[in-house]
Design an enzyme around this catalytic site. Structure first.
Site, PDB file in Angstrom:
ATOM      1  N   ARG A  14      43.818  67.990  60.736  1.00 20.29           N
ATOM      2  CA  ARG A  14      42.508  67.343  60.867  1.00 20.29           C
ATOM      3  C   ARG A  14      41.849  67.636  62.213  1.00 20.29           C
ATOM      4  NH1 ARG A  14      42.049  63.313  56.866  1.00 20.29           N
ATOM      5  NH2 ARG A  14      39.886  63.344  57.423  1.00 20.29           N
ATOM      6  N   ARG A  27      27.513  66.492  61.880  1.00 16.24           N
ATOM      7  CA  ARG A  27      27.643  65.534  60.778  1.00 16.24           C
ATOM      8  C   ARG A  27      26.348  64.742  60.612  1.00 16.24           C
ATOM      9  NH1 ARG A  27      27.924  62.692  56.893  1.00 16.24           N
ATOM     10  NH2 ARG A  27      29.640  61.377  56.204  1.00 16.24           N
ATOM     11  N   ASP A  64      37.658  69.573  52.307  1.00 13.98           N
ATOM     12  CA  ASP A  64      38.374  68.330  52.025  1.00 13.98           C
ATOM     13  C   ASP A  64      39.135  68.451  50.717  1.00 13.98           C
ATOM     14  OD1 ASP A  64      38.443  65.432  53.256  1.00 13.98           O
ATOM     15  OD2 ASP A  64      38.567  65.235  51.085  1.00 13.98           O
ATOM     16  N   TYR A 140      43.286  59.403  44.482  1.00 13.44           N
ATOM     17  CA  TYR A 140      41.882  59.098  44.819  1.00 13.44           C
ATOM     18  C   TYR A 140      41.006  59.060  43.572  1.00 13.44           C
ATOM     19  CZ  TYR A 140      42.983  59.691  49.734  1.00 13.44           C
ATOM     20  OH  TYR A 140      43.515  59.529  50.983  1.00 13.44           O
TER      21      TYR A 140
HETATM   22  O1  CP3 Z   1      42.184  69.593  59.123  1.00 12.85           O
HETATM   23  C1  CP3 Z   1      40.978  69.847  59.315  1.00 12.85           C
HETATM   24  O2  CP3 Z   1      40.426  69.698  60.382  1.00 12.85           O
HETATM   25  C2  CP3 Z   1      40.194  70.443  58.158  1.00 12.85           C
HETATM   26  C3  CP3 Z   1      39.429  69.524  57.436  1.00 12.85           C
HETATM   27  C4  CP3 Z   1      40.075  68.433  56.596  1.00 12.85           C
HETATM   28  C5  CP3 Z   1      39.367  67.238  56.277  1.00 12.85           C
HETATM   29  N1  CP3 Z   1      40.113  66.537  55.384  1.00 12.85           N
HETATM   30  C6  CP3 Z   1      38.038  66.898  56.804  1.00 12.85           C
HETATM   31  C7  CP3 Z   1      37.513  65.520  56.693  1.00 12.85           C
HETATM   32  C8  CP3 Z   1      41.306  68.370  55.930  1.00 12.85           C
HETATM   33  C9  CP3 Z   1      42.488  69.351  55.958  1.00 12.85           C
HETATM   34  C10 CP3 Z   1      41.309  67.179  55.155  1.00 12.85           C
HETATM   35  C11 CP3 Z   1      42.437  66.794  54.273  1.00 12.85           C
HETATM   36  C12 CP3 Z   1      42.427  65.474  53.629  1.00 12.85           C
HETATM   37  N2  CP3 Z   1      41.363  64.760  53.150  1.00 12.85           N
HETATM   38  C13 CP3 Z   1      43.609  64.756  53.302  1.00 12.85           C
HETATM   39  C14 CP3 Z   1      45.019  65.219  53.565  1.00 12.85           C
HETATM   40  C15 CP3 Z   1      45.404  65.036  54.981  1.00 12.85           C
HETATM   41  C16 CP3 Z   1      45.644  63.609  55.402  1.00 12.85           C
HETATM   42  O3  CP3 Z   1      45.008  63.222  56.388  1.00 12.85           O
HETATM   43  O4  CP3 Z   1      46.440  62.928  54.778  1.00 12.85           O
HETATM   44  C17 CP3 Z   1      43.203  63.558  52.680  1.00 12.85           C
HETATM   45  C18 CP3 Z   1      44.124  62.464  52.180  1.00 12.85           C
HETATM   46  C19 CP3 Z   1      41.784  63.585  52.580  1.00 12.85           C
HETATM   47  C20 CP3 Z   1      40.891  62.567  51.934  1.00 12.85           C
HETATM   48  C21 CP3 Z   1      39.900  62.029  52.887  1.00 12.85           C
HETATM   49  N3  CP3 Z   1      38.801  62.720  53.354  1.00 12.85           N
HETATM   50  C22 CP3 Z   1      39.852  60.731  53.449  1.00 12.85           C
HETATM   51  C23 CP3 Z   1      40.875  59.650  53.205  1.00 12.85           C
HETATM   52  C24 CP3 Z   1      38.702  60.678  54.240  1.00 12.85           C
HETATM   53  C25 CP3 Z   1      38.102  59.473  54.942  1.00 12.85           C
HETATM   54  C26 CP3 Z   1      38.911  58.984  56.038  1.00 12.85           C
HETATM   55  C27 CP3 Z   1      39.074  59.979  57.135  1.00 12.85           C
HETATM   56  O5  CP3 Z   1      40.221  60.238  57.519  1.00 12.85           O
HETATM   57  O6  CP3 Z   1      38.074  60.491  57.619  1.00 12.85           O
HETATM   58  C28 CP3 Z   1      38.091  61.952  54.215  1.00 12.85           C
HETATM   59  C29 CP3 Z   1      36.865  62.361  54.930  1.00 12.85           C
HETATM   60  C30 CP3 Z   1      36.975  63.499  55.880  1.00 12.85           C
HETATM   61  N4  CP3 Z   1      37.658  64.640  55.643  1.00 12.85           N
HETATM   62  C31 CP3 Z   1      36.324  63.609  57.134  1.00 12.85           C
HETATM   63  C32 CP3 Z   1      36.664  64.872  57.652  1.00 12.85           C
HETATM   64  C33 CP3 Z   1      36.188  65.482  58.935  1.00 12.85           C
HETATM   65  C34 CP3 Z   1      35.402  62.580  57.747  1.00 12.85           C
HETATM   66  C35 CP3 Z   1      34.162  62.515  56.958  1.00 12.85           C
HETATM   67  C36 CP3 Z   1      32.969  62.230  57.789  1.00 12.85           C
HETATM   68  O7  CP3 Z   1      32.664  62.986  58.735  1.00 12.85           O
HETATM   69  O8  CP3 Z   1      32.256  61.275  57.437  1.00 12.85           O
END
Ligand code: CP3
Length: 331
Positions: A14, A27, A64, A140
């Site tokens: 992340r 964003r 994502d 999800y």
């Molecule tokens: O790793 C990186 O930097 C690449 C981008 C990436 C994102 N999500 C960007 C993101 C990756 C590899 C993910 C994977 C992801 N997404 C997982 C597996 C990894 C883990 O953390 O367990 C999961 C479970 C998700 C689902 C998800 N997406 C959630 C639960 C959320 C909201 C909560 C949170 O952690 O932000 C997201 C949104 C998300 N994915 C954001 C980003 C930058 C934030 C969204 C925003 O900017 O509003």
């Protein structure tokens, strides 16, 4: 990844995201997070931001795991300060419609972004593509609302009613990962972030088998592509997952001791991990001690330094600089 290196390569799960002021800026300009993920110029910029700032050894595609359900036809939104919101679906009707979706066609903006990123990235920096595991994506898709208590998805799994969705998602994950590799990523990571929520008696069916199927289906087309499997909370079953595969790296979470990982996993395969993301927030002596312990235990074998789970939005940038410097100066 690959050979024994000192210092080990480092990147952070992340690493592209909200702890970076430059990410928060782009964003703000986009109408939705999904829009951001489907706009190649923004994806390129967000992917490169942490590389430009910290010089990590790998970039991870900005995207994502929930883009797959979105492209298959489920509404996915991210409200500020809340988790992801997915629209309710009638499972069998959704699956029937989803099989008619041309996922490769719909993923073109992602593949275009990968090509753009590759053209801008130094050849010293690895580009990582990824997908969620079928189980983690399904949690999800099925569980609505903020409280992830998993009861609904577990009931579906116990009754085998989850199986058609698992098959659909396995195909979709393979299609997406093969497409990402064709577009130019060097490595792929499978995130099974909720693997530990699968009841133990169903782990074979919902964690181990899908992971093995995905790995072997990718390997049919790309026999040598490095694959990282990250299953949160299930390190003890890793040997079962990677049995008979080479070039699969174990992503380990922070609940595993580095010594245990060295003795039980690194003897079988490369290891990636596992600094506690909370220690990266805390910083200072406690963080240094944990970094040193990981380096001492794991740098002797094939190893990639990472966190045990994703970096948290409230992480101070100074602590990330400090981490990278400490890992790079390790002898
Ligand atoms: O790793 C990186 O930097 C690449 C981008 C990436 C994102 N999500 C960007 C993101 C990756 C590899 C993910 C994977 C992801 N997404 C997982 C597996 C990894 C883990 O953390 O367990 C999961 C479970 C998700 C689902 C998800 N997406 C959630 C639960 C959320 C909201 C909560 C949170 O952690 O932000 C997201 C949104 C998300 N994915 C954001 C980003 C930058 C934030 C969204 C925003 O900017 O509003």
């Amino acid at each position: 990844m690959g050979t024994q290196e000192c210092p080990p390569p480092i990147w952070l799960m992340r690493q592209a995201g909200r702890y970076l002021p430059e990410y928060r800026k782009i964003r703000k300009t986009s109408s939705s997070f999904i829009d951001l993920c489907l706009t190649p110029n923004w994806v390129t910029e967000a992917t490169l931001q942490p590389i430009q700032r910290f010089g990590f050894d790998a970039a991870i595609l900005f995207s994502d795991i929930l883009l797959i359900p979105h492209l298959l036809g489920q509404d996915v939104s991210f409200e500020k300060g809340e988790g992801p919101k997915l629209s309710p679906i009638d499972l069998l009707g959704f699956i029937k419609d989803a099989y008619r979706v041309d996922l490769l066609e719909k993923s073109q903006p992602v593949f275009q972004a990968i090509k753009q990123i590759k053209s801008q990235l130094s050849n010293k920096t690895t580009l990582i593509g990824f997908a969620g595991s079928p189980w983690t994506i399904a949690t999800y898709m099925v569980e609505l609302g903020k409280s992830k208590d998993f009861s609904k998805v577990i009931d579906l799994a116990k009754a085998a009613d989850l199986d058609p969705l698992m098959s659909l998602l396995e195909d979709a994950v393979v299609t997406s990962l093969v497409g990402q590799i064709n577009a130019g990523v060097d490595v792929v990571q499978i995130f099974d972030s909720w693997a530990s929520a699968v009841p133990v008696q169903l782990r074979g069916k919902y964690v181990i088998q899908p992971a093995r199927n995905i790995i072997s289906r990718i390997r049919l087309e790309f026999p040598n592509i490095p694959i990282i499997y990250y299953g949160k909370g299930v390190s003890e079953i890793y040997p079962e997952i990677i049995k008979n595969f080479s070039g699969v790296c174990f992503g380990v979470d922070q609940h595993v001791s580095p010594k245990w990982a060295a003795e039980n996993l690194q003897t079988l395969a490369p290891v990636q991990g596992n600094l506690d993301p909370l220690l990266l927030i805390e910083g200072g002596a406690k963080m240094h001690q944990a970094i040193d312990e990981i380096l001492v235990e794991l740098s002797g074998g094939v190893f990639v330094f990472n966190l045990g789970h994703g970096i948290l939005p409230q992480t101070p940038l100074e602590h990330v600089y400090d981490l990278v410097e400490r890992v790079r100066c390790h002898k």
